[in-house]
Design a protein around this motif. Sequence first.
Motif, mmCIF file in Angstrom:
data_model
loop_
_atom_site.group_PDB
_atom_site.id
_atom_site.type_symbol
_atom_site.label_atom_id
_atom_site.label_comp_id
_atom_site.label_asym_id
_atom_site.label_seq_id
_atom_site.Cartn_x
_atom_site.Cartn_y
_atom_site.Cartn_z
ATOM 1 N N ASN A 30 0.943 -1.252 0.101
ATOM 2 C CA ASN A 30 0.012 0.033 0.022
ATOM 3 C C ASN A 30 0.861 1.290 -0.042
ATOM 4 O OD1 ASN A 30 -2.624 -1.433 0.359
ATOM 5 N ND2 ASN A 30 -1.742 -2.136 2.506
ATOM 6 N N ILE A 31 0.677 1.993 -1.111
ATOM 7 C CA ILE A 31 1.594 3.261 -1.026
ATOM 8 C C ILE A 31 0.451 4.506 -1.126
ATOM 9 C CG2 ILE A 31 3.119 4.424 -2.681
ATOM 10 C CD1 ILE A 31 3.921 1.535 -3.544
ATOM 11 N N LEU A 32 0.914 5.504 -0.472
ATOM 12 C CA LEU A 32 0.475 6.928 -0.450
ATOM 13 C C LEU A 32 1.351 7.651 -1.335
ATOM 14 C CD1 LEU A 32 -1.824 8.920 0.523
ATOM 15 C CD2 LEU A 32 -0.215 9.275 2.672
ATOM 16 N N VAL A 33 0.787 8.209 -2.447
ATOM 17 C CA VAL A 33 1.200 9.228 -3.146
ATOM 18 C C VAL A 33 0.804 10.607 -2.757
ATOM 19 C CG1 VAL A 33 1.782 9.830 -5.556
ATOM 20 C CG2 VAL A 33 1.462 7.419 -5.095
ATOM 21 N N GLY A 51 0.555 -3.914 -9.279
ATOM 22 C CA GLY A 51 -0.135 -4.736 -8.199
ATOM 23 C C GLY A 51 -0.102 -3.928 -6.905
ATOM 24 N N TYR A 52 0.443 -2.772 -6.870
ATOM 25 C CA TYR A 52 0.128 -1.997 -5.542
ATOM 26 C C TYR A 52 -0.908 -1.361 -5.437
ATOM 27 C CZ TYR A 52 5.395 -2.399 -5.620
ATOM 28 O OH TYR A 52 6.865 -2.909 -5.641
ATOM 29 N N ALA A 53 -1.596 -1.214 -4.207
ATOM 30 C CA ALA A 53 -2.831 -0.519 -3.971
ATOM 31 C C ALA A 53 -2.296 1.003 -3.494
ATOM 32 C CB ALA A 53 -3.472 -1.042 -2.790
ATOM 33 N N VAL A 54 -2.664 1.897 -4.296
ATOM 34 C CA VAL A 54 -2.493 3.489 -4.424
ATOM 35 C C VAL A 54 -3.436 4.304 -3.798
ATOM 36 C CG1 VAL A 54 -1.475 5.147 -5.607
ATOM 37 C CG2 VAL A 54 -0.841 2.901 -6.268
ATOM 38 N N ARG A 55 -3.011 5.085 -3.104
ATOM 39 C CA ARG A 55 -3.934 6.069 -2.472
ATOM 40 C C ARG A 55 -3.336 7.442 -2.688
ATOM 41 N NH1 ARG A 55 -5.667 6.145 3.220
ATOM 42 N NH2 ARG A 55 -3.601 5.402 3.423
#
Length: 121
Positions: free
Chosen positions: A5-8, A27-31
């Motif tokens: 899970n990555i926050l940009v 495949g990363y979950a991005v917020r």
Amino acid sequence: MAIRNILVVDDSKTELHHLSDILGKRGYAVRTAENGDEAMRRLEEQLPDLILMDVVMPGQNGFQLTRQITRDPRYAEVPVIMCTSKGQETDKVWGLRQGARDYIVKPVQADELLAKIRAFD
């Protein structure tokens, strides 16, 4: 810890879209967050595995926000990678002194970004 899970954090919708596209296809979950206030709300909602942080943003800049996050015991273990157009060595050193674990200069090359993220797995 595997990074999933990555926050940009970036004020540019174009950059948010570009980075989200690169990460999402791997495949990363991005917020996303467009400023410091929104980033702090996202952190309170769900702790990411990693943060990609722009520097030049309205209000609190990425250096200030990185310092705030990395000095807060609730978020101190979340690695921050500065992701910015500010490419001078002094900027990189300052970003690392604020608590960032790595630094990447825009325009982002997908392979370089992914290698830096995988280094935290």
